[in-house]
Design an enzyme around this catalytic site. Structure first.
Site, short mmCIF file in Angstrom:
data_model
loop_
_atom_site.label_atom_id
_atom_site.label_comp_id
_atom_site.label_asym_id
_atom_site.label_seq_id
_atom_site.Cartn_x
_atom_site.Cartn_y
_atom_site.Cartn_z
N GLU A 1 0.79 -1.28 0.09
CA GLU A 1 0.08 0.01 0.00
C GLU A 1 0.87 1.30 -0.11
O GLU A 1 1.90 1.27 0.66
CB GLU A 1 -1.05 -0.11 1.21
CG GLU A 1 -1.85 1.07 1.11
CD GLU A 1 -2.78 1.22 2.40
OE1 GLU A 1 -3.86 1.85 2.43
OE2 GLU A 1 -2.50 0.67 3.39
N LYS B 1 -9.87 2.49 -2.44
CA LYS B 1 -10.12 1.95 -1.23
C LYS B 1 -11.51 2.53 -0.45
O LYS B 1 -11.73 3.58 -0.52
CB LYS B 1 -9.02 2.50 -0.21
CG LYS B 1 -9.15 1.79 1.23
CD LYS B 1 -7.78 2.12 1.90
CE LYS B 1 -7.72 1.56 3.34
NZ LYS B 1 -6.38 2.00 3.95
N CYS C 1 -5.78 -2.70 2.13
CA CYS C 1 -5.67 -2.89 3.69
C CYS C 1 -6.97 -2.73 4.51
O CYS C 1 -7.35 -4.04 4.79
CB CYS C 1 -4.77 -1.45 4.19
SG CYS C 1 -4.01 -1.63 5.49
#
Length: 295
Positions: free
Chosen positions: A37, A108, A144
């Site tokens: 990331e 995300k 994540c």
């Protein structure tokens, strides 16, 4: 197919870090190469500072750079970049390249806001959960904080993703040099550290089993200081891994910079889903509550 996971340290600035990443990519054996990331810079969300929005100004140039790397190395490449749409709207965006072409991107969707991980200050939540078609298969790329949630993993699998991929930046908080507060003491307790690490691994291993897919997670390593001085910083724990569709360990990294190589067999995963038909036996008529904040 062969897959390569690159877990690395931040090298002090963007130019050195990118150069080192490219050198590591050249050593990879995989047709599919996955980066961690926000791999171009330090994990800047340790504090809230508007100067870091400048990192997103070169998004288009960054896309072109990694597109060319993908083409030159003849690989499918999963990157993680800071995207600016306009002033005030920025995304944490995974861009997937397929041998010199943009296969797709994922923004995300789940954004944390915790000590040392102040991402809500920087990122607008994405509003789409769609797998990306590539020459090596259909990839369910998430990022994540998404990894803690069963819903996006299930949605990706229901939409045909054969692999779940999580570029990640997670670790333990470091105590400030001049003080140790209650939170920091708790974070640095050895037993608590093991609980956190095992929880992180276990929840993603569960996604593999529940959905009959491979799960690949790539985490950064190294210690990064909190420039604001509020916290000591973050010690990223690495431990990048590949789990198979029955929760079997395919590969597991350590806590140092490395390339983790693995082989996965998408055909075998399809056979597992026939033997363990979890999708067939879902009671979808009872699941309305899942769309509410609480029931």
């Amino acid at each position: 197919m062969k897959v390569s996971l690159i877990q690395q340290e931040f090298k002090g600035n963007k130019e050195k870090t990118i150069s080192h990443t490219v050198d590591m990519i050249k050593k990879c054996e995989g047709e599919l190469v996955i980066l961690q990331e926000l791999h171009q810079n330090e994990y800047f969300c340790k504090s809230e500072d508007t100067k870091y929005f400048d990192y997103a100004e070169n998004f288009d140039e960054d896309v072109e750079f990694w597109k060319n790397v993908s083409k030159k190395q003849n690989i499918v490449l999963v990157t993680s970049l800071f995207e600016k749409v306009m002033d005030g709207i920025y995304y944490n965006t995974a861009v997937v390249f397929d041998k010199g072409e943009i296969a797709g991107k994922y923004r995300k969707t789940h954004i944390p806001d915790d000590p040392g991980f102040y991402e809500k200050f920087y990122f607008t939540p994405g509003d789409s959960i769609e797998p990306i078609d590539t020459s090596v298969g259909k990839l369910g790329v998430l990022v994540c904080w998404d990894q803690w949630y069963s819903e996006p993993a299930r949605i990706m699998a229901l939409k045909g993703a054969e692999v779940l991929i999580y570029p990640t930046a997670i670790g333990w908080l470091m105590c400030p040099e001049d003080r140790i507060d209650e939170l920091c003491e708790k974070e640095n307790n050895k037993e608590e550290k093991e609980k956190m690490l095992n929880a992180w691994i276990s929840v993603q291993r569960g996604h593999a089993v529940a959905n009959g897919v491979y799960v690949i997670t790539v985490n950064r390593v190294g210690r990064e200081k909190d420039e604001s001085g509020v916290l000591g910083g973050i010690e990223f724990w690495g431990r990048s891994f590949v789990y198979g569709p029955q929760g079997e360990v395919i590969a597991m990294g350590g806590d140092k910079e490395e390339i983790i190589e693995a082989e996965i067999d998408l055909k075998s995963a399809r056979e597992v889903r026939k033997i363990w038909p979890f999708f067939r036996d879902r009671r979808i008529e009872l699941y309305e509550c899942i769309t509410r904040r609480y029931c």
